[in-house]
Design an enzyme around this catalytic site. Structure first.
Site, short mmCIF file in Angstrom:
data_model
loop_
_atom_site.label_atom_id
_atom_site.label_comp_id
_atom_site.label_asym_id
_atom_site.label_seq_id
_atom_site.Cartn_x
_atom_site.Cartn_y
_atom_site.Cartn_z
N GLY A 291 0.79 -1.23 0.00
CA GLY A 291 0.00 0.00 0.00
C GLY A 291 0.83 1.28 0.00
O GLY A 291 0.29 2.37 -0.22
N GLU A 292 2.13 1.16 0.24
CA GLU A 292 2.95 2.38 0.26
C GLU A 292 3.07 2.98 -1.14
O GLU A 292 3.12 2.26 -2.14
CB GLU A 292 4.35 2.06 0.81
CG GLU A 292 4.31 1.79 2.31
CD GLU A 292 5.68 1.56 2.92
OE1 GLU A 292 5.75 1.48 4.15
OE2 GLU A 292 6.68 1.45 2.17
N ARG B 195 -7.58 24.55 6.01
CA ARG B 195 -8.64 25.08 6.89
C ARG B 195 -8.45 24.66 8.34
O ARG B 195 -9.10 25.19 9.23
CB ARG B 195 -10.02 24.63 6.37
CG ARG B 195 -10.41 25.32 5.07
CD ARG B 195 -11.75 24.86 4.56
NE ARG B 195 -11.72 23.46 4.13
CZ ARG B 195 -12.79 22.75 3.79
NH1 ARG B 195 -13.99 23.31 3.83
NH2 ARG B 195 -12.67 21.50 3.40
N GLN B 196 -7.54 23.70 8.59
CA GLN B 196 -7.24 23.32 9.98
C GLN B 196 -6.05 24.17 10.44
O GLN B 196 -4.95 23.68 10.66
CB GLN B 196 -6.91 21.83 10.06
CG GLN B 196 -8.11 20.95 9.73
CD GLN B 196 -7.82 19.49 10.02
OE1 GLN B 196 -7.20 19.16 11.02
NE2 GLN B 196 -8.25 18.61 9.13
N HIS C 292 -7.41 29.62 2.29
CA HIS C 292 -8.60 30.02 3.07
C HIS C 292 -8.26 31.19 4.00
O HIS C 292 -9.02 32.14 4.12
CB HIS C 292 -9.11 28.81 3.84
CG HIS C 292 -10.33 29.10 4.66
ND1 HIS C 292 -11.50 29.54 4.09
CD2 HIS C 292 -10.54 29.03 5.99
CE1 HIS C 292 -12.40 29.73 5.06
NE2 HIS C 292 -11.83 29.43 6.20
N ASP D 116 -20.52 34.23 3.32
CA ASP D 116 -20.15 34.67 4.67
C ASP D 116 -19.21 35.87 4.55
O ASP D 116 -18.70 36.16 3.46
CB ASP D 116 -19.54 33.54 5.51
CG ASP D 116 -18.30 32.94 4.89
OD1 ASP D 116 -17.55 33.67 4.22
OD2 ASP D 116 -18.07 31.73 5.08
N LYS E 259 -22.95 33.47 8.09
CA LYS E 259 -23.04 32.01 8.16
C LYS E 259 -22.65 31.51 9.54
O LYS E 259 -21.68 31.98 10.12
CB LYS E 259 -22.11 31.39 7.11
CG LYS E 259 -22.05 29.87 7.17
CD LYS E 259 -21.25 29.31 6.00
CE LYS E 259 -19.79 29.20 6.32
NZ LYS E 259 -19.02 28.57 5.25
N ARG F 298 -21.79 27.73 11.18
CA ARG F 298 -21.63 26.31 10.86
C ARG F 298 -21.96 25.49 12.09
O ARG F 298 -21.39 25.69 13.15
CB ARG F 298 -20.20 26.03 10.39
CG ARG F 298 -19.98 24.60 9.98
CD ARG F 298 -18.59 24.37 9.41
NE ARG F 298 -18.44 24.87 8.04
CZ ARG F 298 -18.92 24.26 6.96
NH1 ARG F 298 -19.60 23.13 7.08
NH2 ARG F 298 -18.72 24.78 5.77
N ASP G 218 -17.23 32.02 -3.40
CA ASP G 218 -16.59 31.54 -2.17
C ASP G 218 -15.19 31.03 -2.53
O ASP G 218 -14.89 30.83 -3.71
CB ASP G 218 -17.43 30.42 -1.54
CG ASP G 218 -17.24 30.34 -0.03
OD1 ASP G 218 -16.33 31.01 0.51
OD2 ASP G 218 -18.00 29.59 0.62
C1 R5P Z 1 -15.42 28.36 4.93
O1 R5P Z 1 -15.49 29.40 5.59
C2 R5P Z 1 -15.16 28.38 3.46
O2 R5P Z 1 -15.02 29.69 3.00
C3 R5P Z 1 -16.24 27.69 2.68
O3 R5P Z 1 -17.45 28.42 2.82
C4 R5P Z 1 -16.46 26.29 3.16
O4 R5P Z 1 -15.24 25.61 3.24
C5 R5P Z 1 -17.39 25.56 2.24
O5 R5P Z 1 -17.61 24.28 2.75
P1 R5P Z 1 -18.94 23.48 2.39
O6 R5P Z 1 -19.06 23.45 0.91
O7 R5P Z 1 -18.70 22.13 2.99
O8 R5P Z 1 -20.07 24.18 3.04
#
Ligand code: R5P
Length: 285
Positions: free
Chosen positions: A34-35, A92-93, A125, A163, A187, A189, A213
């Site tokens: 699998g590597e 995003r993390q 992001h 957002d 927005k 979440r 976005d």
């Molecule tokens: C988050 O703030 C990003 O700007 C996007 O709005 C987000 O990553 C979109 O994710 P999803 O399509 O899962 O809602």
């Protein structure tokens, strides 16, 4: 010489054409256990001074590929390694959201930095993730190009971000289109797939709206925004983003929500990737 990761082969080829640099032969393989094995035999043969690795890290395997390709081109003797992450996975993390959690974007950036002299990424992001790299990565802005595939006949258009964080992108696309109003929704979440959109009081009745976005991942954000617009007698709704991740059932979700068209760039190679970021990247190379 341009070296492509397996998820960015079309963009790497476009960049090679743009820069008039050769595109290296590459191989992606997997051992029986699998590597992974990502290799660039074409680099050793050509003996270039510089290798530009173009690889969106859309998966954990894609991250490993980048590390392997960086090592392979060094081993082949190049003097300079430029790593282009058109889409930076784990970007995003960018915080430890709970005690004991990692800052995954920083962990990935540190690993990639060990093999790169320069890193470019497209519309991250949060631009602050660039500082996780050593030396600091450069954020390339490609959002203006998102205006290119839009129809010329938009009716009294509104460029809307779902957002507040994406309003700059909406403004960039509006400026590139040349006319129209900009606005944003709020927005909240609730989970990975559940979002709640609170609309602004912008009047969208009988007007065409372009929702902008940075990323469409599950499509939850966009489909909620489109649903709110539909309740307000909107004209046509187009959605556009830099990174069309489009995970799981996102395309179906958005189509059912009633969007006229989905546009994205080739930072993530999907059927909707009608805009190439190659010219924007080329200006930095
Ligand atoms: C988050 O703030 C990003 O700007 C996007 O709005 C987000 O990553 C979109 O994710 P999803 O399509 O899962 O809602």
């Amino acid at each position: 010489m341009i070296v492509s990761g397996s998820a960015s082969q079309a963009l790497a080829a476009a960049l090679a054409r743009e820069l008039e640099e050769p595109l290296a032969a590459v191989e992606y393989d997997r051992f029986p256990d699998g590597e992974l094995l990502a290799a660039a035999p074409g680099v050793a043969d050509a003996d270039p001074d510089r290798a530009v690795i173009v690889a969106s890290t859309v998966s954990s395997d894609a991250h490993l590929e980048v590390l392997q390709l960086q090592d392979a081109v060094r081993e082949a003797g190049v003097d300079e390694v430029v790593t282009v992450l058109p889409y930076m996975g784990y970007g995003r993390q960018d915080q430890a959201f709970e005690p004991g959690h990692p800052i995954s974007a920083r962990a990935m950036a540190r690993a990639i930095s060990t093999g790169a002299d320069q890193v470019l990424t497209v519309d991250p992001h949060e631009e602050a993730v660039c500082e996780f790299f050593e030396p600091t990565a450069t954020a390339v802005d490609a959002a203006g190009r998102l205006a290119e595939p839009l129809p010329d006949d938009l009716v009294d258009p509104v460029f809307l971000s779902p957002d507040a964080g994406a309003i700059d992108l909406a403004e960039t696309v509006q400026a590139a289109y040349g006319t129209g109003e900009t606005d944003y929704f709020e927005k909240v979440r609730h989970s990975g797939t559940e979002v709640e959109i609170t609309p602004s009081d912008v009047d969208v009745a009988d007007r065409d709206v372009v929702v902008v976005d940075d990323i469409i991942a599950t499509g939850s954000t966009m489909s909620e925004a489109v649903g709110v617009l539909r309740q307000r007698s909107v004209g046509r709704v187009f959605i556009t983003c830099v990174h069309p991740l489009l995970a799981r059932n996102a395309v179906t979700k958005l189509s059912r929500a009633g969007v006229e068209a989905i546009y994205g760039t080739d930072t993530i190679e999907r059927g909707v990737s009608t805009v190439s970021v190659a010219p924007a990247l080329a200006t930095y190379l």
